[in-house]
Design an enzyme around this catalytic site. Structure first.
Site, PDB file in Angstrom:
ATOM      1  N   GLN A  14       3.575   2.074   1.845  1.00 28.63           N
ATOM      2  CA  GLN A  14       4.780   2.914   1.956  1.00 28.63           C
ATOM      3  C   GLN A  14       4.545   4.103   2.896  1.00 28.63           C
ATOM      4  O   GLN A  14       5.328   4.356   3.799  1.00 28.63           O
ATOM      5  CB  GLN A  14       5.153   3.419   0.559  1.00 28.63           C
ATOM      6  N   LEU A  15       3.443   4.815   2.680  1.00 32.77           N
ATOM      7  CA  LEU A  15       3.156   5.985   3.510  1.00 32.77           C
ATOM      8  C   LEU A  15       2.608   5.560   4.880  1.00 32.77           C
ATOM      9  O   LEU A  15       2.955   6.134   5.914  1.00 32.77           O
ATOM     10  CB  LEU A  15       2.139   6.874   2.780  1.00 32.77           C
ATOM     11  N   ARG A  38      -3.929  -6.997   4.831  1.00 33.63           N
ATOM     12  CA  ARG A  38      -3.130  -8.170   5.234  1.00 33.63           C
ATOM     13  C   ARG A  38      -2.668  -7.972   6.666  1.00 33.63           C
ATOM     14  O   ARG A  38      -2.474  -6.821   7.098  1.00 33.63           O
ATOM     15  CB  ARG A  38      -1.900  -8.308   4.337  1.00 33.63           C
ATOM     16  N   TYR A 144      -6.447   5.378 -12.082  1.00 33.54           N
ATOM     17  CA  TYR A 144      -6.043   5.897 -10.770  1.00 33.54           C
ATOM     18  C   TYR A 144      -6.325   7.403 -10.682  1.00 33.54           C
ATOM     19  O   TYR A 144      -6.914   7.894  -9.712  1.00 33.54           O
ATOM     20  CB  TYR A 144      -4.556   5.610 -10.593  1.00 33.54           C
ATOM     21  N   LYS A 148      -8.899   9.462  -8.282  1.00 33.28           N
ATOM     22  CA  LYS A 148      -8.415  10.505  -7.370  1.00 33.28           C
ATOM     23  C   LYS A 148      -9.168  11.819  -7.613  1.00 33.28           C
ATOM     24  O   LYS A 148      -9.511  12.525  -6.673  1.00 33.28           O
ATOM     25  CB  LYS A 148      -6.897  10.692  -7.508  1.00 33.28           C
TER      26      LYS A 148
HETATM   27  C1  AKB Z   1       2.103   6.583  -8.393  1.00 36.45           C
HETATM   28  O1  AKB Z   1       3.150   6.633  -9.055  1.00 36.45           O
HETATM   29  O2  AKB Z   1       1.086   5.968  -8.750  1.00 36.45           O
HETATM   30  C2  AKB Z   1       2.040   7.355  -7.089  1.00 36.45           C
HETATM   31  C3  AKB Z   1       1.467   8.702  -7.270  1.00 36.45           C
HETATM   32  C4  AKB Z   1       2.216   9.748  -7.987  1.00 36.45           C
HETATM   33  O3  AKB Z   1       0.384   8.946  -6.813  1.00 36.45           O
HETATM   34  N1  AKB Z   1       3.344   7.435  -6.501  1.00 36.45           N
END
Ligand code: AKB
Length: 320
Positions: A14-15, A38, A144, A148
């Site tokens: 997306q980004l 890909r 996630y 991060k």
């Molecule tokens: C997600 O929803 O995982 C991302 C984010 C907030 O990093 N858009």
């Protein structure tokens, strides 16, 4: 003629799709190398060099670095929150090892700059949820968010220890009309516009009152490029900057759509992503970004909704 050569890793996302277009506009098509796991297609592949690259494949990465000799890398490839929760091992490996490969290359090859995105997912249930400060308790509880936060610490470490000029933003949910998001908890706020135009209704996977910070893509691109172009001495935070645009709930975005599509209906069926959203901030204090490199968002919720719907309608009319 630009002396910069920029490699984007994860240009199909997306980004990545939109950053590639903006960076080619600034630095010249030939100087921005798009890459993704890909094969790329569409304008990203047609307007400049593009390569297949799995950032976990170090040999292939070395080949691309030798071939193009980039001066900057934008490393965007990652599993987002919802996908990483379904596949935590891959989430950890891709998000961490990918970053190590990039930071090591930046150190060894003396690259001018690296961009790496962090996220509001670095915050967790013990974080103050309203106007979340730059520095506070974090304790992320998603895989996630954990990658991060670890990544932020790594970036700062590589800056302090090895002088790597790495810069980063903690993105909130990103909303844009040019490309689809994939695997995020905030993705509902993109899908809702498509469904509103196609079907006049939307079933949301978060509850009506779930407030989250968001950023419209033109603001996200401006923030990213301003941060990367700011003089190094202005960048005081080498982990990642809080950046905010607006905050809203599903009910509020639905109301903003009703200004334009009066009969639009929203219903709610919260799933596992509700738990992720409940651990994240409702709003963000981005005072440090404003002070250090002049960040200021331009879009509010209604401004974004009007712009999104106008562009999506235009795109749909061009398809028929
Ligand atoms: C997600 O929803 O995982 C991302 C984010 C907030 O990093 N858009």
């Amino acid at each position: 003629m630009s002396t910069e050569r920029i490699l984007i890793i994860g240009s199909g996302g997306q980004l990545g799709t939109e950053l590639c277009e903006s960076l080619r506009g600034i630095y010249g098509d030939a100087n921005v190398i798009a890459s993704d796991v890909r094969p790329l297609s569409g304008s990203v592949a047609e307007s400049g060099p593009s390569e297949v690259l799995d950032i976990l494949d170090k040999n292939r990465f070395t080949e691309i670095l030798d071939q193009y000799k980039p001066t900057q890398i934008y490393h965007l490839a990652a599993l987002l929150s919802a996908t990483a929760e379904k596949n935590p091992k891959l989430g950890w490996t891709l998000n961490m090892d990918g970053l190590f490969h990039v930071l090591d290359a930046a150190k060894e090859r003396n690259l001018a700059k690296v961009y790496w995105p962090s996220s509001i997912a670095v915050f967790g249930p013990n974080t103050p949820r309203v106007q979340t400060p730059q520095h506070c308790v974090m304790d992320p509880n998603t895989i996630y968010g954990i990658t991060k936060l670890a990544g932020e610490r790594y970036c700062e470490y590589y800056f302090e220890k090895h002088g790597v000029d790495v810069r980063s933003i903690r993105y909130p949910g990103l909303i844009g009309y040019k490309s689809a998001p994939g695997g995020g908890t905030t993705d509902y706020a993109v899908d809702i516009y498509h469904q509103a135009l196609e079907h006049g209704k939307y079933e949301c996977f978060l509850s009506s009152e779930t407030e989250l910070p968001m950023l419209y893509m033109p603001d996200a691109l401006r923030a990213t490029i301003s941060l990367m172009e700011a003089p190094a001495e202005q960048i005081q935070i080498r982990s990642s900057y809080n950046v905010a645009g607006m905050s809203f709930t599903p009910e509020q975005i639905a109301a903003s759509i009703r200004h334009d599509i009066p009969g639009f209906e929203i219903s709610y069926a919260p799933d596992y992503r509700q738990h992720i959203a409940d651990s994240w901030p409702k709003s963000i204090d981005d005072g440090k970004a404003r002070m250090d490199w002049g960040w200021k968002p331009e879009y509010d919720l209604q401004g974004m909704t009007d712009d999104m719907l106008m562009h999506l309608r235009e795109m749909k009319s061009q398809k028929v």
